[in-house]
Design an enzyme around this catalytic site. Sequence first.
Site, PDB file in Angstrom:
ATOM      1  N   ASP A  75      42.081  40.317  42.911  1.00 28.50           N
ATOM      2  CA  ASP A  75      42.191  39.181  43.823  1.00 28.50           C
ATOM      3  C   ASP A  75      43.633  38.758  44.045  1.00 28.50           C
ATOM      4  O   ASP A  75      44.543  39.102  43.280  1.00 28.50           O
ATOM      5  CB  ASP A  75      41.357  38.000  43.323  1.00 28.50           C
ATOM      6  CG  ASP A  75      41.806  37.478  41.961  1.00 28.50           C
ATOM      7  OD1 ASP A  75      42.180  38.293  41.102  1.00 28.50           O
ATOM      8  OD2 ASP A  75      41.775  36.247  41.754  1.00 28.50           O
ATOM      9  N   GLU A 135      41.097  36.289  38.964  1.00 32.20           N
ATOM     10  CA  GLU A 135      42.185  35.970  38.023  1.00 32.20           C
ATOM     11  C   GLU A 135      42.992  34.777  38.490  1.00 32.20           C
ATOM     12  O   GLU A 135      43.547  34.046  37.668  1.00 32.20           O
ATOM     13  CB  GLU A 135      43.106  37.186  37.857  1.00 32.20           C
ATOM     14  CG  GLU A 135      44.116  37.070  36.725  1.00 32.20           C
ATOM     15  CD  GLU A 135      45.438  36.418  37.129  1.00 32.20           C
ATOM     16  OE1 GLU A 135      46.250  36.090  36.225  1.00 32.20           O
ATOM     17  OE2 GLU A 135      45.679  36.234  38.336  1.00 32.20           O
TER      18      GLU A 135
END
Length: 362
Positions: A75, A135
């Site tokens: 991400d 994350e």
Amino acid sequence: MTSPIALDLTTDVADLTAALIDINSVSGNETVLADAVENALRTLPHLDVVRDGDAIVARTQLGRKERVILAGHLDTVPLPTAAGSRGTVPSAWDGTVLYGRGATDMKGGVAVQLALAAELTAPGRDVTYVFYDHEEVEASLSGLGRLARNHPQLLQGDFAILLEPTDGTVEGGCNGTARFEVGTVGQAAHSARAWMGINAIHAAAEILVRLRDHEPATVTVDGLEYRESLNAVKINGGTAGNVIPDGTTVEINYRFAPDKSPEDAELYVRNLLDGFTVVRTDAAAGARPGLNHPAAADFVAAVGAEPKPKYGWTDVARFSELGIPAVNFGPGDALLAHTDNEHVPAEAIRDCLAALRRWLAD
């Protein structure tokens, strides 16, 4: 049903990075990229592949004496909105420099993982490649944390490398982080008759003075010097322009060296702000460097540069909690992460790949 986007893992690793950037994967929107990564890895017969949500684990099973984990998150933070921003999606080249969201944090590192996974069919060490979601958001959503809960056996290893951007230098461990709210209580009154009340915002001045005058420590841990920081990051108080405020909250962030636990950090802040009500709202332990582990020492020698401390918190701390020594090592300048101008030189990605290839193939 749309077929997954095809990724060519044998192409130049910088071009592979561009292809990854072109797939929008802002936190919560990783599925398309996760599909592409899973599809590419399942074509490699030397790897066992497991998927959990939008996290993928691929492992060699060669019976080597040592197992290394290479980990990276899929991400990114949200796309920039300012006019003229270059760190967006899709990617763009400016000569040999690649621009786009995630160029440094951390699709360059993910591209290196994928290239190694395809190329190294018989590495000198068994390798676990971990690609995970969420994350860049609150820790409770972390795909790596979910893997640790659901599939702890897949995260077993002797040493882990997180391919966060480090400009090609090994960064050992990381600082811990904690957030606190410190409140003051006053008494509301009409601002025309301020003497009838007690101004809670004025009372917060002492908190800010103590923080301003605080001298942050530099702490040596296993030979690396970790700089701490303690700062007010937000302040809330007041209800209207003609009312003396009866409450104020100062939010504080403490980045503490990995010799401290979150409880140690809390005690430190409470002592500094003695006399005020301090509430810890969030905390994550840091990680010691672990550079004395044979695999870590061998890797540092292979890279050939003096290791540095990691000041920010990264998921090496999660591996540390699992009892696995871990370091940060990846392409790109961490100072460019999350910026509107995020970019990485192509050679930085290629150099990272070459360093890990040499070490893993040994």
